[in-house]
Design a protein around this motif. Structure first.
Motif, PDB file in Angstrom:
ATOM      1  N   MET A   9     -10.202  -7.611  -3.385  1.00 61.50           N
ATOM      2  CA  MET A   9     -10.294  -8.232  -2.061  1.00 61.50           C
ATOM      3  C   MET A   9      -9.609  -7.340  -1.022  1.00 61.50           C
ATOM      4  N   SER A  10     -10.300  -7.081   0.078  1.00 64.91           N
ATOM      5  CA  SER A  10      -9.733  -6.188   1.083  1.00 64.91           C
ATOM      6  C   SER A  10      -8.744  -6.963   1.962  1.00 64.91           C
ATOM      7  N   ILE A  11      -7.938  -6.211   2.707  1.00 66.10           N
ATOM      8  CA  ILE A  11      -6.978  -6.843   3.617  1.00 66.10           C
ATOM      9  C   ILE A  11      -7.720  -7.685   4.663  1.00 66.10           C
ATOM     10  N   GLU A  12      -8.920  -7.192   5.087  1.00 69.97           N
ATOM     11  CA  GLU A  12      -9.697  -7.949   6.082  1.00 69.97           C
ATOM     12  C   GLU A  12     -10.134  -9.290   5.492  1.00 69.97           C
ATOM     13  N   GLU A  13     -10.604  -9.238   4.236  1.00 65.37           N
ATOM     14  CA  GLU A  13     -11.044 -10.485   3.595  1.00 65.37           C
ATOM     15  C   GLU A  13      -9.867 -11.446   3.427  1.00 65.37           C
ATOM     16  N   MET A  14      -8.687 -10.884   3.071  1.00 70.50           N
ATOM     17  CA  MET A  14      -7.513 -11.744   2.922  1.00 70.50           C
ATOM     18  C   MET A  14      -7.122 -12.360   4.257  1.00 70.50           C
ATOM     19  N   ASN A  15      -7.205 -11.570   5.316  1.00 67.06           N
ATOM     20  CA  ASN A  15      -6.855 -12.094   6.636  1.00 67.06           C
ATOM     21  C   ASN A  15      -7.812 -13.206   7.061  1.00 67.06           C
ATOM     22  N   GLU A  16      -9.084 -13.032   6.661  1.00 69.69           N
ATOM     23  CA  GLU A  16     -10.070 -14.070   6.956  1.00 69.69           C
ATOM     24  C   GLU A  16      -9.661 -15.393   6.334  1.00 69.69           C
ATOM     25  N   LEU A  17      -9.150 -15.299   5.102  1.00 63.83           N
ATOM     26  CA  LEU A  17      -8.778 -16.509   4.377  1.00 63.83           C
ATOM     27  C   LEU A  17      -7.500 -17.142   4.919  1.00 63.83           C
ATOM     28  N   PHE A  47      -3.128  -4.366  -4.509  1.00 64.74           N
ATOM     29  CA  PHE A  47      -2.870  -4.701  -5.915  1.00 64.74           C
ATOM     30  C   PHE A  47      -4.029  -5.537  -6.469  1.00 64.74           C
ATOM     31  N   ARG A  48      -4.445  -6.510  -5.682  1.00 61.36           N
ATOM     32  CA  ARG A  48      -5.486  -7.420  -6.177  1.00 61.36           C
ATOM     33  C   ARG A  48      -6.833  -6.720  -6.343  1.00 61.36           C
ATOM     34  N   SER A  49      -7.108  -5.734  -5.490  1.00 56.66           N
ATOM     35  CA  SER A  49      -8.444  -5.128  -5.608  1.00 56.66           C
ATOM     36  C   SER A  49      -8.447  -3.841  -6.431  1.00 56.66           C
ATOM     37  N   ASP A  50      -7.331  -3.108  -6.443  1.00 53.06           N
ATOM     38  CA  ASP A  50      -7.395  -1.764  -7.033  1.00 53.06           C
ATOM     39  C   ASP A  50      -6.717  -1.630  -8.390  1.00 53.06           C
ATOM     40  N   PHE A  51      -5.904  -2.571  -8.746  1.00 52.46           N
ATOM     41  CA  PHE A  51      -5.153  -2.426 -10.001  1.00 52.46           C
ATOM     42  C   PHE A  51      -6.102  -2.426 -11.202  1.00 52.46           C
ATOM     43  N   GLU A  65      13.775  -0.936 -10.509  1.00 55.46           N
ATOM     44  CA  GLU A  65      13.256   0.402 -10.230  1.00 55.46           C
ATOM     45  C   GLU A  65      12.389   0.873 -11.385  1.00 55.46           C
ATOM     46  N   LEU A  66      12.829   0.526 -12.577  1.00 59.14           N
ATOM     47  CA  LEU A  66      12.066   0.908 -13.761  1.00 59.14           C
ATOM     48  C   LEU A  66      10.726   0.183 -13.797  1.00 59.14           C
ATOM     49  N   VAL A  67      10.759  -1.085 -13.417  1.00 61.15           N
ATOM     50  CA  VAL A  67       9.548  -1.925 -13.452  1.00 61.15           C
ATOM     51  C   VAL A  67       9.398  -2.603 -12.084  1.00 61.15           C
ATOM     52  N   PRO A  68       8.877  -1.860 -11.103  1.00 64.54           N
ATOM     53  CA  PRO A  68       8.817  -2.420  -9.744  1.00 64.54           C
ATOM     54  C   PRO A  68       7.812  -3.574  -9.634  1.00 64.54           C
ATOM     55  N   THR A  69       8.095  -4.479  -8.723  1.00 60.43           N
ATOM     56  CA  THR A  69       7.198  -5.622  -8.482  1.00 60.43           C
ATOM     57  C   THR A  69       5.886  -5.094  -7.884  1.00 60.43           C
ATOM     58  N   LEU A  70       4.800  -5.263  -8.617  1.00 60.83           N
ATOM     59  CA  LEU A  70       3.544  -4.605  -8.219  1.00 60.83           C
ATOM     60  C   LEU A  70       3.016  -5.090  -6.875  1.00 60.83           C
ATOM     61  N   ASP A  71       3.116  -6.387  -6.620  1.00 58.19           N
ATOM     62  CA  ASP A  71       2.555  -6.869  -5.356  1.00 58.19           C
ATOM     63  C   ASP A  71       3.369  -6.398  -4.152  1.00 58.19           C
ATOM     64  N   VAL A  72       4.607  -6.017  -4.386  1.00 60.57           N
ATOM     65  CA  VAL A  72       5.458  -5.552  -3.280  1.00 60.57           C
ATOM     66  C   VAL A  72       5.336  -4.040  -3.095  1.00 60.57           C
ATOM     67  N   PHE A  73       5.304  -3.315  -4.200  1.00 55.43           N
ATOM     68  CA  PHE A  73       5.415  -1.846  -4.109  1.00 55.43           C
ATOM     69  C   PHE A  73       4.159  -1.114  -4.553  1.00 55.43           C
ATOM     70  N   PHE A  74       3.019  -1.826  -4.571  1.00 50.45           N
ATOM     71  CA  PHE A  74       1.808  -1.226  -5.141  1.00 50.45           C
ATOM     72  C   PHE A  74       1.433   0.094  -4.483  1.00 50.45           C
ATOM     73  N   LEU A  75       1.664   0.221  -3.186  1.00 52.77           N
ATOM     74  CA  LEU A  75       1.204   1.415  -2.478  1.00 52.77           C
ATOM     75  C   LEU A  75       2.217   2.564  -2.484  1.00 52.77           C
ATOM     76  N   THR A  76       3.340   2.389  -3.158  1.00 54.51           N
ATOM     77  CA  THR A  76       4.349   3.453  -3.169  1.00 54.51           C
ATOM     78  C   THR A  76       4.041   4.491  -4.254  1.00 54.51           C
ATOM     79  N   ASP A  77       4.561   5.711  -4.049  1.00 53.71           N
ATOM     80  CA  ASP A  77       4.373   6.769  -5.053  1.00 53.71           C
ATOM     81  C   ASP A  77       5.007   6.370  -6.375  1.00 53.71           C
ATOM     82  N   GLN A  78       6.140   5.689  -6.264  1.00 55.27           N
ATOM     83  CA  GLN A  78       6.862   5.270  -7.478  1.00 55.27           C
ATOM     84  C   GLN A  78       5.932   4.486  -8.407  1.00 55.27           C
ATOM     85  N   VAL A  79       5.190   3.561  -7.818  1.00 53.59           N
ATOM     86  CA  VAL A  79       4.294   2.741  -8.632  1.00 53.59           C
ATOM     87  C   VAL A  79       3.049   3.531  -9.009  1.00 53.59           C
TER      88      VAL A  79
END
Ligand code: PAP
Length: 322
Positions: free
Chosen positions: A1-9, A42-46, A92-106
């Motif tokens: 689901m894209s950010i636009e679709e989420m915003n729609e909802l 996270f929801r669309s690309d993981f 740090e070892l196991v970052p919260t995916l919905d929070v840090f999905f777009l970071t290099d670490q994840v």
């Protein structure tokens, strides 16, 4: 689901959580507005793998403990000096995916790893998980906690980390009870979040394990054995010399994951994590059952209890007995 679709909802209405952060409701749950992009990605690309292990939880219910336990079960043969948790906070070892999905670490360290049994973590409710996760067959371990201790733990945590514009006084506890009870808080409502995982664990017990913080405190060895078997790494009763069973191994995992030990490690004392921008010490406080008695008035406790009974009625789950 894209950010636009989420915003729609999302309803047009946005709400300030504890006078500090905008939160927005999607599919019945509230999320920090600043995390919408990360949650959507996270929801669309993981891309889950069938041997992934996903720790899920509502915040402040035992996430840090469960992550440490899973890690130490999977790595129980590592020498203590190789234990990565002595150098890294569990978040740090196991970052919260919905929070840090777009970071290099994840992206680089967690998702691109070709390890088997990747240990992952999210606070998303079951119904908001990426569709791919629900169909992947990966193992989900959920932890929950009695609502009054969750609420009090959350109040302490957010008072420590939330930068509020006004001053440094703690956010009024009455307000925290109010937002907990009306469900308007990040990842809330609590009850719908918990029941989603509870029901799924009853439908798919081989793939979704449901644990409670209180059971872990009451009978840690039993719970750790259950967890290890679920993860496909059972403790074997034939490995010990006296045939007693491998109690020592279970105790080692418990000790390595314990609040007392983790709290005293240098990395969890005065270090602010580059990833989370939070002091690693914030994740460790008392770790007891029933600490709510030191904070909630009888009226506040009664209000939460009433709601707990109402919301869990007929589910077979009980969380109000502590
Ligand atoms: P998170 O959602 O931010 O990851 P989470 O780890 O779920 O937080 O919850 C923190 C609580 O677990 C704290 O409880 P308290 O406020 O009632 O004290 C914290 O002390 C407790 N905790 C953290 N690590 C451990 C551990 N290793 N063993 C037992 N309890 C722990």
């Amino acid at each position: 689901m894209s950010i636009e679709e989420m915003n729609e909802l999302a309803p047009k209405k946005e709400v300030m959580f504890w006078n500090a952060h905008e939160i927005r409701q999607i599919e019945g749950f509230w999320f920090y507005a600043y995390l919408m992009e990360s949650v959507a990605a996270f929801r669309s690309d993981f891309q889950p793998k069938s041997d992934d292990i996903l720790v899920t939880s509502f915040p402040k219910t035992g996430t840090t403990w469960l992550v440490a336990l899973c890690h130490n079960i999977l790595h129980r043969d590592d020498r203590v000096e190789d234990d990565v948790l002595t150098r890294m906070n569990p978040h740090e070892l196991v970052p919260t995916l919905d929070v840090f999905f777009l970071t290099d670490q994840v992206q680089d360290l967690v998702l691109n790893s070709d390890r088997s049994n990747r240990l992952l973590q999210t606070h998303l409710p079951y119904t908001c998980l990426p569709e791919a996760v629900r169909n992947s067959g990966c193992k989900i371990v959920h932890v929950t906690r009695n609502p009054k201790d969750t609420l009090v733990s959350m109040w302490h945590f957010f008072n420590k980390i939330v930068k509020r514009d006004r001053d440094t006084d703690p956010f009024p506890l009455e307000g925290a009870v109010e937002s907990f009870c009306n469900g308007v808080l990040p990842w809330g409502p609590f009850y719908e979040h918990v029941v989603g995982y509870w029901e799924e664990s009853r439908k798919r017990p081989d793939e979704v394990l449901f644990l409670t913080y209180e059971d872990l405190c009451r009978d840690p060895k039993e719970e750790v054995r259950k967890l290890a078997s679920f993860l496909g790494k059972p403790f074997s009763s034939t490995s010990s010399v006296n045939g007693d069973d491998d109690d020592d191994e279970v105790e080692k995992v418990l000790w390595r994951s314990s609040l007392g030990r983790l709290k005293e490690l240098e990395v969890n004392k005065n270090v602010v994590s580059e990833l989370t921008q939070i002091s690693n010490s914030s994740y460790f406080r008392k770790g007891t059952v029933g600490d709510w008695k030191n904070y909630l008035t009888p009226q506040m406790a009664g209000r939460v209890d009433q709601l707990t009974q109402l919301k869990l009625q007929g589910t077979g789950l009980s969380l109000d007995d502590f």
